[in-house]
Design a protein around this motif. Structure first.
Motif, mmCIF file in Angstrom:
data_model
loop_
_atom_site.group_PDB
_atom_site.id
_atom_site.type_symbol
_atom_site.label_atom_id
_atom_site.label_comp_id
_atom_site.label_asym_id
_atom_site.label_seq_id
_atom_site.Cartn_x
_atom_site.Cartn_y
_atom_site.Cartn_z
ATOM 1 N N GLY A 361 68.193 37.088 -17.479
ATOM 2 C CA GLY A 361 68.630 38.431 -17.814
ATOM 3 C C GLY A 361 68.403 38.680 -19.295
ATOM 4 N N VAL A 362 68.490 39.937 -19.702
ATOM 5 C CA VAL A 362 68.318 40.293 -21.109
ATOM 6 C C VAL A 362 69.250 41.454 -21.414
ATOM 7 N N ASN A 363 69.897 41.422 -22.579
ATOM 8 C CA ASN A 363 70.787 42.529 -22.928
ATOM 9 C C ASN A 363 70.100 43.523 -23.850
ATOM 10 N N ASP A 364 70.795 44.595 -24.181
ATOM 11 C CA ASP A 364 70.184 45.668 -24.971
ATOM 12 C C ASP A 364 69.859 45.246 -26.395
ATOM 13 N N ALA A 365 70.447 44.128 -26.861
ATOM 14 C CA ALA A 365 70.140 43.606 -28.195
ATOM 15 C C ALA A 365 68.922 42.705 -28.191
ATOM 16 N N GLY A 366 68.308 42.511 -27.010
ATOM 17 C CA GLY A 366 67.107 41.690 -26.914
ATOM 18 C C GLY A 366 67.359 40.218 -26.712
ATOM 19 N N VAL A 367 68.616 39.816 -26.505
ATOM 20 C CA VAL A 367 68.938 38.413 -26.264
ATOM 21 C C VAL A 367 68.621 38.070 -24.810
ATOM 22 N N VAL A 368 67.906 36.985 -24.608
ATOM 23 C CA VAL A 368 67.526 36.528 -23.267
ATOM 24 C C VAL A 368 68.486 35.427 -22.838
ATOM 25 N N ALA A 369 68.961 35.481 -21.590
ATOM 26 C CA ALA A 369 69.846 34.456 -21.041
ATOM 27 C C ALA A 369 69.244 33.905 -19.761
ATOM 28 N N VAL A 370 69.267 32.585 -19.618
ATOM 29 C CA VAL A 370 68.855 31.920 -18.382
ATOM 30 C C VAL A 370 70.034 31.095 -17.884
ATOM 31 N N THR A 371 70.393 31.273 -16.621
ATOM 32 C CA THR A 371 71.454 30.494 -16.003
ATOM 33 C C THR A 371 70.872 29.690 -14.851
ATOM 34 N N TRP A 372 71.513 28.585 -14.535
ATOM 35 C CA TRP A 372 71.091 27.783 -13.386
ATOM 36 C C TRP A 372 72.225 26.836 -13.001
ATOM 37 N N LEU A 373 72.112 26.236 -11.824
ATOM 38 C CA LEU A 373 73.022 25.195 -11.375
ATOM 39 C C LEU A 373 72.395 23.862 -11.743
ATOM 40 N N ASP A 374 73.112 23.081 -12.537
ATOM 41 C CA ASP A 374 72.569 21.900 -13.191
ATOM 42 C C ASP A 374 73.135 20.640 -12.539
ATOM 43 N N ARG A 375 72.228 19.692 -12.232
ATOM 44 C CA ARG A 375 72.641 18.464 -11.557
ATOM 45 C C ARG A 375 72.509 17.228 -12.453
ATOM 46 N N ARG A 376 72.472 17.392 -13.756
ATOM 47 C CA ARG A 376 72.437 16.224 -14.630
ATOM 48 C C ARG A 376 73.734 15.434 -14.461
ATOM 49 N N ASP A 377 73.621 14.136 -14.562
ATOM 50 C CA ASP A 377 74.803 13.244 -14.538
ATOM 51 C C ASP A 377 75.652 13.424 -13.283
ATOM 52 N N VAL A 378 75.012 13.761 -12.160
ATOM 53 C CA VAL A 378 75.731 13.900 -10.886
ATOM 54 C C VAL A 378 75.384 12.697 -10.021
ATOM 55 N N PRO A 379 76.316 11.781 -9.794
ATOM 56 C CA PRO A 379 75.979 10.545 -9.071
ATOM 57 C C PRO A 379 75.428 10.776 -7.668
ATOM 58 N N ASP A 380 75.963 11.765 -6.941
ATOM 59 C CA ASP A 380 75.498 11.952 -5.563
ATOM 60 C C ASP A 380 74.253 12.832 -5.477
ATOM 61 N N ARG A 381 73.777 13.383 -6.607
ATOM 62 C CA ARG A 381 72.567 14.212 -6.682
ATOM 63 C C ARG A 381 72.692 15.479 -5.846
ATOM 64 N N LEU A 382 73.907 15.852 -5.459
ATOM 65 C CA LEU A 382 74.128 17.036 -4.637
ATOM 66 C C LEU A 382 74.960 18.088 -5.355
ATOM 67 N N ALA A 383 75.977 17.661 -6.073
ATOM 68 C CA ALA A 383 76.883 18.596 -6.742
ATOM 69 C C ALA A 383 76.193 19.234 -7.943
ATOM 70 N N TRP A 384 76.893 20.146 -8.607
ATOM 71 C CA TRP A 384 76.293 20.862 -9.728
ATOM 72 C C TRP A 384 77.375 21.485 -10.602
ATOM 73 N N ARG A 385 76.963 21.899 -11.795
ATOM 74 C CA ARG A 385 77.752 22.760 -12.665
ATOM 75 C C ARG A 385 76.820 23.823 -13.215
ATOM 76 N N ALA A 386 77.335 25.035 -13.364
ATOM 77 C CA ALA A 386 76.518 26.139 -13.885
ATOM 78 C C ALA A 386 76.387 26.014 -15.398
ATOM 79 N N ARG A 387 75.176 26.299 -15.910
ATOM 80 C CA ARG A 387 74.905 26.255 -17.347
ATOM 81 C C ARG A 387 74.142 27.515 -17.747
ATOM 82 N N ILE A 388 74.095 27.764 -19.078
ATOM 83 C CA ILE A 388 73.386 28.913 -19.626
ATOM 84 C C ILE A 388 72.718 28.515 -20.931
#
Length: 627
Positions: A361-388
């Motif tokens: 996404g991008v706001n009116d000030a021109g800042v770009v944001a990317v979000t995703w569900l991140d699986r770093r450091d997840v032992p079961d390789r299934l769970a996630w946490r959202a990052r930006i």
């Protein structure tokens, strides 16, 4: 294509720098997590969209897919009128409306729209619901023909098609011989979604097949554009509809094109598609990572007006990474992709994670944001946490990522889901004959919570991401208000904003290079040369755009501004006698220094080719052009 200065020390590479070990305080502030679907706490939610009312920063709309045992799948919409702090359910499909693929949007006047696919009557068309009071009450107004993965968008620009409603997705056509082929299709409405004109489409012929499309955007001059995925060899041959291959098993080759297509006449016709990138699309069944891109466009900021941004999941480096590219020429050419997820790559035998559901996404000030569900450091390789992650220089470099979710998704045996059942064989309509086969199974969105997500920016510039996690035991919709303390700035920093881009008229003359395996230090000594036909003046600064290595994680050492990754700046003014360079003249020699971490053998992480790059970096030369 943006021209960049490329310095290659030795062969091919990872796309992105590791996160700096010591970074300045983040410019990102994440507000408290808010459970959007709190009114349906025991119902499984998955894919969905969040939209911001351009007339009221307090008003947000979420549409989401639900999994309800009594009806199968349905679509609900939640409304917030206080900037995302509280949410109320305002729309829901009925008990007889088995529905999927929710889509929603706001128009420039605050009118809200919701769409979905009626799965019980999928060939009858897609209904459009409209709310003239911002999402509080809803009325069915119109319909389009059938589409898969439909999205809805209203032109909010001041261009010639202001207020036009666009609905697009994928569908099928058949030849006179009955051979089925896929298309990217677009409907346009000039009366607020009450009626739609004829479908305009482009078919994927030969052995190709279009299987997914991104959301769409409209540029300031009225150009509508979207991105889509196209298999290169889906069919066995060009004259049949026998499937050759859908998603390749890991390691996936570059068997898909990521392409863009546009309309410059308000949806009357479509342009010829262009290729954004070769795509190692993830096998969702093996990686629990869907292969759908996401698109955003800057139509308001002065610095990066009409720059288009796209993110997509890609497996070329072993795991599933979030790739990012941008276009500065209305989608005709695209920048070289970079990796957005900033987890450190571990040496073998560690297996890289499969991240998923990236949105931009991008706001009116021109800042770009990317979000995703991140699986770093997840032992079961299934769970996630959202990052930006955010960018303040038009997508050239990104700040280190921060966590969005206050708690992770979890799969520890205490999670809940809506069970699904089916019967086949015997006298049933599905796979008739033989023994009756009955089964109860978990929904496909258990470990992959949908095919798409979104991030919206309100009129005050605050980002509002949509994500799913099951911290409560059930898959629920969450969001948070995300503020960015800076606005877009030329060259990424205030102290560089007054400098010109000298990259097209400069080069680096190589003097020497060295790779010290004992200290894991790589150096390259160069001279800055004026390759143009006019004098250029200092100060001379070289700004790092990206840095890569095929053998480890690489960091800059000794940058003038102290940064160790993208955005690092080398001030080389002192190496230029007199503070200027005439055409053909060069500076005295200076040295770039890089340090490697987590070093591994060559040819690790690539799925399609062997190379041996120790360090490669992309940079811009900044200074003052002749007036």
């Amino acid at each position: 294509m943006i021209r960049q200065l490329v310095v290659v020390l030795i062969a091919l590479a990872l796309f992105a720098a590791p996160p700096p070990r010591d970074v300045a305080p983040s410019i990102i502030t994440v507000g408290p997590n808010v459970q959007v679907s709190v009114s349906m706490p025991l119902i499984m939610h998955s894919e969905g969209v969040i939209a911001a009312d351009p007339t009221d920063a307090r008003r947000l709309l979420v549409c989401s897919l639900i999994h309800e045992p009594a009806i199968g799948k349905g679509v609900v919409a939640y409304l917030s009128q206080d900037g995302g702090r509280q949410w109320d359910r305002k729309f829901a499909t009925g008990p007889d409306d088995n529905a999927g693929d929710p889509a929603c949007a706001y128009g420039p006047d605050g009118t809200a729209y919701v769409m979905f696919i009626p799965l019980s009557g999928r060939k009858s068309g897609l209904p459009v619901f409209r709310s003239s009071d911002g999402g509080r009450t809803w009325t069915g107004t119109g319909a389009t023909g059938y589409l898969d993965r439909e999205t809805i968008l209203v032109d909010g620009t001041s261009g010639p098609y202001h207020g036009r409603v666009y609905v697009h997705g994928t569908t099928d056509v058949r030849s006179t011989e009955g051979i089925r082929r896929s298309t990217i299709a677009l409907y346009a409405s000039t009366d607020g979604g009450r009626t739609f004109g004829p479908r305009v489409e482009r078919a994927s012929l030969g052995r190709h097949y279009i299987f997914a499309s991104a959301n769409s955007v409209v540029l300031s001059d009225g150009r509508w554009i979207t991105a889509f995925a196209e298999f290169k060899e889906f069919w066995e041959d060009a004259e049949s509809d026998r499937v050759h291959m859908t998603f390749a098993p890991p390691p996936e080759p570059a068997y898909v094109w990521l392409r863009a297509i546009a309309s410059d006449d308000g949806g009357t016709s479509l342009t010829d598609p262009i290729t954004i990138a070769e795509w190692h699309a993830p096998n969702g069944y093996a990686r629990y990572s869907p292969a759908i891109p996401s698109l955003a466009a800057d139509t308001k900021s002065s610095l990066f007006r009409d720059r288009i941004y796209v993110v997509w999941p890609d497996t070329r480096l072993g795991g599933t990474d979030v790739l990012f590219s941008y276009s500065t020429d209305r989608g005709r050419t695209w920048s070289r992709p970079i990796v957005i997820n900033d987890d450190r790559r571990r040496p073998p035998p560690a297996v890289p994670p499969n991240h998923l559901l990236a949105s931009v996404g991008v706001n009116d000030a021109g800042v770009v944001a990317v979000t995703w569900l991140d699986r770093r450091d997840v032992p079961d390789r299934l769970a996630w946490r959202a990052r930006i992650r955010v960018s303040v220089d038009g997508g050239e470099t990104f700040q280190p990522s921060v966590l969005l979710s206050e708690a992770p998704a979890r799969f520890d045996g205490t999670e809940h889901w809506s069970a699904t059942s089916s019967t086949a064989g015997g006298g049933s309509s599905l796979f008739r004959g033989g023994l009756l086969q009955s089964q109860v199974f978990a929904p496909g969105h258990l470990y992959m919570p949908g095919d798409y997500a979104a991030v919206a920016a309100d009129r005050d510039g605050v980002f509002h991401p949509y994500w799913i996690d099951n911290r409560t035991g059930w898959h629920q919709v969450w969001t948070a208000a995300v503020s960015v303390a800076e606005k877009a700035v030329k060259n990424g920093a205030d102290d560089l904003a007054g400098l010109d881009d000298l990259t097209p008229s400069t080069t680096l003359d190589r003097v020497s290079a060295n790779d010290d395996r004992r200290t894991q230090t790589t150096t390259m000594t160069v001279r800055l040369r004026n390759a143009g036909n006019k004098r250029i003046n200092g100060p001379f600064k070289i700004r790092l755009i990206s840095v890569e290595s095929d053998v480890g994680n690489v960091e800059v050492a000794g940058a003038s501004n102290g940064l160790t990754g993208p955005g690092a700046v080398w001030d080389v003014t002192s190496y230029v006698d007199g503070g200027y360079l005439d055409p053909g003249s060069a500076s005295r020699a200076f040295t770039f220094v890089f340090r490697l971490h987590d070093v591994r053998p060559f040819a690790q992480g690539h799925t399609d080719r062997f190379t041996s790059i120790v360090v490669r970096f992309f940079s811009r030369v900044l200074g003052r052009a002749a007036k």
